[in-house]
Motif scaffolding. Structure first.
Motif, PDB file in Angstrom:
ATOM      1  N   LYS A  81       0.849  -1.197   0.000  1.00 43.09           N
ATOM      2  CA  LYS A  81       0.000   0.000   0.000  1.00 43.09           C
ATOM      3  C   LYS A  81       0.879   1.240   0.000  1.00 43.09           C
ATOM      4  CE  LYS A  81      -0.495  -0.711   4.920  1.00 43.09           C
ATOM      5  NZ  LYS A  81      -1.308  -1.201   5.963  1.00 43.09           N
ATOM      6  N   LYS A  82       0.271   2.353  -0.345  1.00 38.87           N
ATOM      7  CA  LYS A  82       1.002   3.614  -0.488  1.00 38.87           C
ATOM      8  C   LYS A  82       1.693   4.032   0.818  1.00 38.87           C
ATOM      9  CE  LYS A  82       0.238   8.260  -2.271  1.00 38.87           C
ATOM     10  NZ  LYS A  82      -0.734   9.212  -2.754  1.00 38.87           N
ATOM     11  N   SER A  83       1.069   3.756   1.964  1.00 34.99           N
ATOM     12  CA  SER A  83       1.638   4.182   3.244  1.00 34.99           C
ATOM     13  C   SER A  83       2.882   3.387   3.650  1.00 34.99           C
ATOM     14  CB  SER A  83       0.579   4.103   4.349  1.00 34.99           C
ATOM     15  OG  SER A  83       0.108   2.783   4.473  1.00 34.99           O
ATOM     16  N   VAL A  87       7.064  -2.376  -3.167  1.00 41.17           N
ATOM     17  CA  VAL A  87       7.253  -2.668  -4.586  1.00 41.17           C
ATOM     18  C   VAL A  87       6.627  -1.546  -5.414  1.00 41.17           C
ATOM     19  CG1 VAL A  87       6.642  -4.255  -6.482  1.00 41.17           C
ATOM     20  CG2 VAL A  87       7.249  -5.177  -4.240  1.00 41.17           C
ATOM     21  N   LEU A  88       7.403  -1.029  -6.378  1.00 43.26           N
ATOM     22  CA  LEU A  88       6.909  -0.047  -7.337  1.00 43.26           C
ATOM     23  C   LEU A  88       6.667  -0.789  -8.642  1.00 43.26           C
ATOM     24  CD1 LEU A  88       6.405   2.944  -8.212  1.00 43.26           C
ATOM     25  CD2 LEU A  88       8.861   3.059  -8.736  1.00 43.26           C
ATOM     26  N   TRP A  89       5.487  -0.600  -9.216  1.00 42.62           N
ATOM     27  CA  TRP A  89       5.150  -1.331 -10.432  1.00 42.62           C
ATOM     28  C   TRP A  89       4.420  -0.460 -11.444  1.00 42.62           C
ATOM     29  CZ3 TRP A  89      -0.194  -1.635 -10.935  1.00 42.62           C
ATOM     30  CH2 TRP A  89      -0.962  -1.607  -9.769  1.00 42.62           C
ATOM     31  N   VAL A  90       4.395  -0.969 -12.688  1.00 44.40           N
ATOM     32  CA  VAL A  90       3.644  -0.350 -13.781  1.00 44.40           C
ATOM     33  C   VAL A  90       2.517  -1.309 -14.134  1.00 44.40           C
ATOM     34  CG1 VAL A  90       3.718   0.410 -16.189  1.00 44.40           C
ATOM     35  CG2 VAL A  90       5.672   0.847 -14.704  1.00 44.40           C
ATOM     36  N   GLY A  91       1.311  -0.774 -14.276  1.00 42.47           N
ATOM     37  CA  GLY A  91       0.150  -1.608 -14.564  1.00 42.47           C
ATOM     38  C   GLY A  91       0.064  -2.057 -16.010  1.00 42.47           C
ATOM     39  N   ARG A 127      12.139  -2.720  -6.181  1.00 39.09           N
ATOM     40  CA  ARG A 127      11.826  -3.170  -4.824  1.00 39.09           C
ATOM     41  C   ARG A 127      12.403  -2.131  -3.876  1.00 39.09           C
ATOM     42  NH1 ARG A 127      11.750  -7.468  -7.835  1.00 39.09           N
ATOM     43  NH2 ARG A 127      10.305  -9.142  -7.422  1.00 39.09           N
ATOM     44  N   ILE A 128      11.605  -1.732  -2.908  1.00 34.99           N
ATOM     45  CA  ILE A 128      11.987  -0.645  -2.013  1.00 34.99           C
ATOM     46  C   ILE A 128      12.595  -1.232  -0.745  1.00 34.99           C
ATOM     47  CG2 ILE A 128      11.114   1.343  -0.713  1.00 34.99           C
ATOM     48  CD1 ILE A 128       8.754   1.235  -2.933  1.00 34.99           C
ATOM     49  N   LYS A 129      13.874  -0.945  -0.524  1.00 31.14           N
ATOM     50  CA  LYS A 129      14.592  -1.456   0.650  1.00 31.14           C
ATOM     51  C   LYS A 129      14.152  -0.713   1.903  1.00 31.14           C
ATOM     52  CE  LYS A 129      17.613  -4.210  -1.422  1.00 31.14           C
ATOM     53  NZ  LYS A 129      17.545  -5.619  -1.306  1.00 31.14           N
ATOM     54  N   HIS A 130      14.436   0.593   1.932  1.00 33.22           N
ATOM     55  CA  HIS A 130      14.113   1.393   3.111  1.00 33.22           C
ATOM     56  C   HIS A 130      13.986   2.855   2.713  1.00 33.22           C
ATOM     57  CE1 HIS A 130      14.097   2.925   7.187  1.00 33.22           C
ATOM     58  NE2 HIS A 130      15.016   3.801   6.807  1.00 33.22           N
ATOM     59  N   LYS A 133      11.508   8.912   6.710  1.00 36.03           N
ATOM     60  CA  LYS A 133      10.288   9.725   6.572  1.00 36.03           C
ATOM     61  C   LYS A 133      10.430  10.761   5.469  1.00 36.03           C
ATOM     62  CE  LYS A 133       7.456   9.856  10.670  1.00 36.03           C
ATOM     63  NZ  LYS A 133       7.222  10.407  11.971  1.00 36.03           N
ATOM     64  N   THR A 134      11.576  11.442   5.436  1.00 37.37           N
ATOM     65  CA  THR A 134      11.825  12.471   4.422  1.00 37.37           C
ATOM     66  C   THR A 134      11.893  11.841   3.037  1.00 37.37           C
ATOM     67  OG1 THR A 134      13.138  13.651   6.047  1.00 37.37           O
ATOM     68  CG2 THR A 134      13.349  14.384   3.785  1.00 37.37           C
ATOM     69  N   GLU A 135      12.618  10.721   2.919  1.00 38.06           N
ATOM     70  CA  GLU A 135      12.731  10.031   1.629  1.00 38.06           C
ATOM     71  C   GLU A 135      11.358   9.565   1.146  1.00 38.06           C
ATOM     72  OE1 GLU A 135      17.142   7.946   1.744  1.00 38.06           O
ATOM     73  OE2 GLU A 135      15.510   7.033   2.900  1.00 38.06           O
ATOM     74  N   LYS A 136      10.560   9.047   2.066  1.00 38.74           N
ATOM     75  CA  LYS A 136       9.231   8.546   1.707  1.00 38.74           C
ATOM     76  C   LYS A 136       8.378   9.686   1.147  1.00 38.74           C
ATOM     77  CE  LYS A 136       5.330   6.236   3.855  1.00 38.74           C
ATOM     78  NZ  LYS A 136       4.896   5.593   5.073  1.00 38.74           N
ATOM     79  N   LYS A 137       8.454  10.846   1.780  1.00 39.57           N
ATOM     80  CA  LYS A 137       7.701  12.023   1.320  1.00 39.57           C
ATOM     81  C   LYS A 137       8.162  12.403  -0.097  1.00 39.57           C
ATOM     82  CE  LYS A 137       6.721  16.766   2.655  1.00 39.57           C
ATOM     83  NZ  LYS A 137       7.675  17.840   2.473  1.00 39.57           N
ATOM     84  N   ASP A 138       9.484  12.433  -0.318  1.00 33.60           N
ATOM     85  CA  ASP A 138      10.037  12.771  -1.637  1.00 33.60           C
ATOM     86  C   ASP A 138       9.673  11.706  -2.680  1.00 33.60           C
ATOM     87  OD1 ASP A 138      11.124  15.012  -0.427  1.00 33.60           O
ATOM     88  OD2 ASP A 138      13.153  14.173  -0.299  1.00 33.60           O
ATOM     89  N   PHE A 139       9.780  10.443  -2.269  1.00 39.15           N
ATOM     90  CA  PHE A 139       9.441   9.314  -3.137  1.00 39.15           C
ATOM     91  C   PHE A 139       7.978   9.427  -3.586  1.00 39.15           C
ATOM     92  CE2 PHE A 139       7.567   5.135  -3.734  1.00 39.15           C
ATOM     93  CZ  PHE A 139       8.461   4.502  -4.573  1.00 39.15           C
ATOM     94  N   LEU A 140       7.072   9.646  -2.623  1.00 41.61           N
ATOM     95  CA  LEU A 140       5.643   9.717  -2.941  1.00 41.61           C
ATOM     96  C   LEU A 140       5.310  10.952  -3.786  1.00 41.61           C
ATOM     97  CD1 LEU A 140       4.053   8.408   0.381  1.00 41.61           C
ATOM     98  CD2 LEU A 140       4.261   7.196  -1.809  1.00 41.61           C
ATOM     99  N   SER A 141       6.109  11.991  -3.648  1.00 44.37           N
ATOM    100  CA  SER A 141       5.918  13.189  -4.468  1.00 44.37           C
ATOM    101  C   SER A 141       6.222  12.867  -5.941  1.00 44.37           C
ATOM    102  CB  SER A 141       6.827  14.314  -3.962  1.00 44.37           C
ATOM    103  OG  SER A 141       6.787  15.400  -4.855  1.00 44.37           O
TER     104      SER A 141
END
Length: 182
Positions: A81-83, A87-91, A127-130, A133-141
């Protein structure tokens, strides 16, 4: 050692190159990127099986009754889930669910149980290792900006039975057999 096998749909070189461009947008994060040549849509993962079982799988899939179809590749997604992305994927949009069901029914005859989880046709790209909080915010952006991307269209005329050989530098995929769709 028993072969590790799966059934997949390969994607065109051009789409692989476009996905590679997307992967590069996430290159500042601690991700394990899937090699461009390994990008595919897994229809069913069978795991480690005996050689005799590989023969049974080949025979079962040879009677696969499914027509080729047009598909669209695009839309980014995250598992589970997004939170808490892992795994990052393309549909992949098209008759993949019907193809998956045909494969499941074919293999069910030789005692491969049907998948419990809902089938979501996709191409795993990272595949997302780790992520802190800051990286996650940037990643989701970045994810949000690219989410609705369209990679391209393709024709699905074949499925492949593949073998995955695990090595210290990553898996090596070999096609055991290619099945033409009707």
């Amino acid at each position: 050692m028993m072969p590790r096998i799966f059934i997949a749909v390969d994607i065109p070189q051009l789409h692989q190159e476009r996905i590679f461009e997307i992967q590069n947008k996430f290159s500042t994060f601690k991700l394990k990127q899937v090699k461009q040549s390994h990008l595919h849509i897994t229809m069913k993962f069978l795991g480690e099986v005996k050689e005799s079982t590989v023969q049974n799988v080949l025979e079962s899939l040879s009677s696969l009754n499914m027509a080729g179809f047009d598909a669209s590749i695009g839309q980014l997604g995250l598992f589970p889930k997004k939170s808490s992305p892992k795994v990052l994927w393309v549909g992949a949009d098209g008759s993949f669910t019907e193809l998956h069901d045909a494969i499941e029914n074919s293999l069910n005859k030789i005692t491969f149980p049907k998948d419990d989880k809902e089938f979501i046709p996709h191409i795993t790209i990272s595949r997302i290792k780790h992520l802190s909080k800051t990286e996650k915010k940037d990643f989701l952006s970045i994810y949000g900006k690219l989410k609705n991307i369209h990679i391209g269209n393709m024709r699905v005329n074949t499925v492949k039975l593949k073998k995955s050989i695990l090595t210290p530098s990553g898996p090596i995929y070999e096609t055991i057999h290619e099945f033409e769709l009707q």
